[in-house]
Design an enzyme around this catalytic site. Structure first.
Site, PDB file in Angstrom:
ATOM      1  N   GLY A  23      -4.044 -20.537 -34.607  1.00  0.00           N
ATOM      2  CA  GLY A  23      -2.824 -20.971 -33.926  1.00  0.00           C
ATOM      3  C   GLY A  23      -1.924 -21.816 -34.810  1.00  0.00           C
ATOM      4  CG  ASP A  24       1.658 -23.331 -37.046  1.00  0.00           C
ATOM      5  OD1 ASP A  24       1.050 -24.178 -37.707  1.00  0.00           O
ATOM      6  OD2 ASP A  24       2.901 -23.286 -37.026  1.00  0.00           O
TER       7      ASP A  24
ATOM      8  CE  LYS B 204       1.161 -21.379 -40.288  1.00  0.00           C
ATOM      9  NZ  LYS B 204       0.293 -22.557 -40.193  1.00  0.00           N
TER      10      LYS B 204
ATOM     11  CG  ASN C 189      -3.317 -28.750 -31.146  1.00  0.00           C
ATOM     12  OD1 ASN C 189      -3.590 -29.168 -32.273  1.00  0.00           O
ATOM     13  ND2 ASN C 189      -4.239 -28.385 -30.288  1.00  0.00           N
TER      14      ASN C 189
ATOM     15  CB  THR D 140      -4.903 -30.362 -36.582  1.00  0.00           C
ATOM     16  OG1 THR D 140      -5.314 -29.002 -36.668  1.00  0.00           O
ATOM     17  CG2 THR D 140      -3.878 -30.637 -37.661  1.00  0.00           C
TER      18      THR D 140
HETATM   19  P1  NDP Z   1       2.924 -27.268 -30.960  1.00  0.00           P
HETATM   20  O1  NDP Z   1       3.717 -26.063 -30.670  1.00  0.00           O
HETATM   21  O2  NDP Z   1       1.715 -27.556 -30.160  1.00  0.00           O
HETATM   22  O3  NDP Z   1       3.859 -28.580 -30.939  1.00  0.00           O
HETATM   23  C1  NDP Z   1       4.966 -28.701 -31.762  1.00  0.00           C
HETATM   24  C2  NDP Z   1       5.719 -29.948 -31.343  1.00  0.00           C
HETATM   25  O4  NDP Z   1       6.787 -30.168 -32.250  1.00  0.00           O
HETATM   26  C3  NDP Z   1       6.337 -29.820 -29.961  1.00  0.00           C
HETATM   27  O5  NDP Z   1       6.361 -31.095 -29.385  1.00  0.00           O
HETATM   28  C4  NDP Z   1       7.753 -29.350 -30.273  1.00  0.00           C
HETATM   29  O6  NDP Z   1       8.706 -29.676 -29.270  1.00  0.00           O
HETATM   30  C5  NDP Z   1       8.033 -30.131 -31.531  1.00  0.00           C
HETATM   31  N1  NDP Z   1       9.032 -29.435 -32.337  1.00  0.00           N
HETATM   32  C6  NDP Z   1       9.024 -28.142 -32.729  1.00  0.00           C
HETATM   33  N2  NDP Z   1      10.121 -27.862 -33.434  1.00  0.00           N
HETATM   34  C7  NDP Z   1      10.816 -29.010 -33.494  1.00  0.00           C
HETATM   35  C8  NDP Z   1      12.038 -29.368 -34.101  1.00  0.00           C
HETATM   36  N3  NDP Z   1      12.764 -28.481 -34.796  1.00  0.00           N
HETATM   37  N4  NDP Z   1      12.450 -30.657 -33.968  1.00  0.00           N
HETATM   38  C9  NDP Z   1      11.707 -31.562 -33.269  1.00  0.00           C
HETATM   39  N5  NDP Z   1      10.539 -31.273 -32.681  1.00  0.00           N
HETATM   40  C10 NDP Z   1      10.109 -30.017 -32.794  1.00  0.00           C
HETATM   41  O7  NDP Z   1       2.542 -27.161 -32.537  1.00  0.00           O
HETATM   42  P2  NDP Z   1       1.394 -27.914 -33.317  1.00  0.00           P
HETATM   43  O8  NDP Z   1       1.213 -29.273 -32.796  1.00  0.00           O
HETATM   44  O9  NDP Z   1       0.252 -26.991 -33.406  1.00  0.00           O
HETATM   45  O10 NDP Z   1       2.019 -27.979 -34.803  1.00  0.00           O
HETATM   46  C11 NDP Z   1       2.811 -29.085 -35.224  1.00  0.00           C
HETATM   47  C12 NDP Z   1       2.863 -29.101 -36.741  1.00  0.00           C
HETATM   48  O11 NDP Z   1       1.525 -29.214 -37.268  1.00  0.00           O
HETATM   49  C13 NDP Z   1       3.445 -27.849 -37.401  1.00  0.00           C
HETATM   50  O12 NDP Z   1       4.078 -28.226 -38.611  1.00  0.00           O
HETATM   51  C14 NDP Z   1       2.206 -27.017 -37.721  1.00  0.00           C
HETATM   52  O13 NDP Z   1       2.436 -26.089 -38.774  1.00  0.00           O
HETATM   53  C15 NDP Z   1       1.268 -28.141 -38.178  1.00  0.00           C
HETATM   54  N6  NDP Z   1      -0.160 -27.815 -38.141  1.00  0.00           N
HETATM   55  C16 NDP Z   1      -0.751 -27.386 -36.979  1.00  0.00           C
HETATM   56  C17 NDP Z   1      -2.106 -27.138 -36.968  1.00  0.00           C
HETATM   57  C18 NDP Z   1      -2.831 -26.788 -35.704  1.00  0.00           C
HETATM   58  O14 NDP Z   1      -4.075 -26.779 -35.736  1.00  0.00           O
HETATM   59  N7  NDP Z   1      -2.169 -26.530 -34.603  1.00  0.00           N
HETATM   60  C19 NDP Z   1      -2.919 -27.218 -38.212  1.00  0.00           C
HETATM   61  C20 NDP Z   1      -2.213 -27.770 -39.339  1.00  0.00           C
HETATM   62  C21 NDP Z   1      -0.870 -28.016 -39.298  1.00  0.00           C
HETATM   63  P3  NDP Z   1       9.028 -28.623 -28.084  1.00  0.00           P
HETATM   64  O15 NDP Z   1       7.858 -28.681 -27.154  1.00  0.00           O
HETATM   65  O16 NDP Z   1      10.293 -29.135 -27.499  1.00  0.00           O
HETATM   66  O17 NDP Z   1       9.191 -27.288 -28.754  1.00  0.00           O
END
Ligand code: NDP
Length: 450
Positions: A163-164, A124, A239, A207
């Site tokens: 990405g993440d 990571k 995402n 995902t």
């Molecule tokens: P994005 O950046 O696309 O979205 C993250 C979302 O979570 C946004 O809506 C963001 O809000 C919100 N968020 C972030 N931090 C906080 C917080 N502290 N409290 C409340 N809301 C929060 O990320 P992803 O959708 O890609 O990732 C989301 C999760 O899924 C993570 O845990 C990631 O590690 C996991 N994941 C992602 C994968 C992928 O393919 N992308 C694969 C496997 C796991 P705001 O817009 O206001 O920042």
């Protein structure tokens, strides 16, 4: 043995590495039924080696904003374990990024990648850079500066980042552009690339769609239930959340919530996905207050106005809940509310969004609980499909990737459920996932020698 390893780990890691210790502790406690089952685990010090990253790379990222001001951020790549294949795991750009957070994510990634059955190790990386409010050019300049420092450490057979949080196809595109510029090499060194130059169809959806395929399988096999017509709650608006909502809606579920770091939307008619995408998709980060402005009947609750540090998403009655935002976003009081309101399943889309005592409570009360390392593994699986397509210069169509993803999520569910049963932990998908993943990695570590 587990307690001794944990005590040593707490001594040798910073006090701030709490999420890392939390993740390791969960895994090691799950492994208690098998650590003594094979003397080679002790002979080869498998647990001690497994909780120690192969290397922690840290670098300085210097970049210039649109008003010619110079900024400095920290960049990292944690290459944790490559026993099963090249290091693989996402890059996160968020102000909360630290070595501790990335060690937890990289450690979890080893197990997730093992569960897919594919030849990929765990890693990571990321930066404490905050993409919010930055122009497209600033994002590009930051990505280029980040890759200037990262490029010596990665390669198509060495380490393939994806990405993440804060890193989508746009950022991967800029990172790949700089990699190519420096090395003149068109290798599949990153996954999640735009389709125009080597990305896989369906990677953005993978995902979230995978989370719902896993949920469908678990509900069908354990409860003979489906998602059709059921009320579901989802947190997040990025995402993973968007594509989880999309597939849930395709399966006939009614999704009534979404959230971001500022607040939560409750829409009893079902979330308007087109509206949500117009606010949040492809790196856009407009506030969810705009959703309320467009649909006045929706309810918007600011995070700061919700009591007890909990999350209002989990206060709404639902059949199944899908935490898809970030780590530790569902605590014990949230779990109590879900149970009181008759929720039958919690399916993690994010990495470790549920606190340990909340998981224990949900499991004690008979709520089906799926850990992210099992239910969100579809993203990394399609990343591996992208690596295969890049290596063979092929392009698979959407249906082929979707079918393979669906089949893979079924296999993961089966592997996890059967392992839990085999070790007397029926319906404990946390233990099932950890044990099944560990056995594959441990065998590889033994066979490759020290
Ligand atoms: P994005 O950046 O696309 O979205 C993250 C979302 O979570 C946004 O809506 C963001 O809000 C919100 N968020 C972030 N931090 C906080 C917080 N502290 N409290 C409340 N809301 C929060 O990320 P992803 O959708 O890609 O990732 C989301 C999760 O899924 C993570 O845990 C990631 O590690 C996991 N994941 C992602 C994968 C992928 O393919 N992308 C694969 C496997 C796991 P705001 O817009 O206001 O920042």
């Amino acid at each position: 043995m587990v307690e001794k390893i944990l005590a040593n780990l707490e001594k040798s890691n910073c006090a701030t590495d709490t999420t890392f210790i939390q993740a390791v502790s969960e895994v090691l406690h799950s492994l208690e039924p098998i650590v003594n089952s094979d003397p080679r685990y002790d002979t080869y010090a498998i647990l001690e080696r497994l909780v120690t990253p192969d290397r922690v790379i840290q670098f300085k990222v210097q970049w210039v904003d649109d008003s010619n001001r110079v900024h400095v951020n920290n960049g990292y790549r944690i290459q944790f374990n490559n026993s099963l294949g090249p290091y693989k795991g996402g890059l996160r750009f968020h102000p909360s990024v630290s070595i501790g957070v990335l060690k937890f994510l990289a450690f979890e990634q080893i197990f997730k990648n093992s569960l897919t059955g594919l030849p990929i190790g765990g890693a990571k990386g990321g930066s404490d850079f905050d993409p919010k409010g930055k122009s497209d050019f600033e994002i590009m300049k930051f990505c280029r500066a980040f890759m200037r420092e990262l490029h010596p450490y990665i390669g198509a057979r060495i380490d393939v980042p994806a990405g993440d949080i804060g890193v989508g196809a746009r950022e991967i595109g800029y990172l790949f552009g700089e990699y190519k510029h420096i090395t003149r090499n068109y290798d599949g060194v990153l996954s999640g690339k735009p389709y125009a130059f080597g990305g896989s169809l369906m990677r953005p959806q993978a995902t979230g769609f995978g989370v719902v395929y896993f949920a469908r399988e678990m509900l069908k096999e354990e409860l003979q239930e489906s998602l059709e017509g059921k009320i579901c709650t989802v947190s997040g608006a990025g995402n993973v959340a968007i594509h989880t909502i999309e597939k849930l809606q395709q399966f006939g579920a009614i999704v009534i919530t979404c959230s971001d770091s500022e607040g939560t939307i409750y829409d009893s008619r079902g979330i308007d996905l087109q509206l949500l995408k117009s606010l949040k998709d492809e790196g856009k980060r407009l506030s969810l207050e705009n959703y309320k402005a467009a649909i006045p009947s929706a309810v918007y609750t600011k995070k700061a106005d919700y009591p007890n540090g909990g999350h209002s998403v989990w206060s709404f009655p639902c059949f199944a809940a899908f935490p898809c935002a970030t780590q530790n976003e569902l605590n014990e009081s949230d779990a109590k509310k879900l149970i009181e309101n008759g929720c039958v399943a919690v399916v993690e889309g994010a990495n470790m969004p549920t606190e340990t005592n909340a998981i224990e409570l949900l499991q004690r009360e008979g709520v089906l609980f799926s850990p992210g390392k099992a239910s969100n593994a579809g993203g990394v699986a399609v990343s591996e499909f992208e690596m295969s397509q890049n290596a063979s210069m092929e392009k698979w169509d959407f249906d082929k990737v979707d079918r393979k993803l669906d089949e893979l999520m079924r296999q993961i569910y089966k592997r996890v459920a059967l392992t839990a049963k085999e070790y007397g932990r029926e319906r404990n998908f946390v233990d099932g996932a950890n044990i099944a993943a560990f056995k594959r990695v441990a065998e590889a570590m033994i066979l490759e020698g020290v």
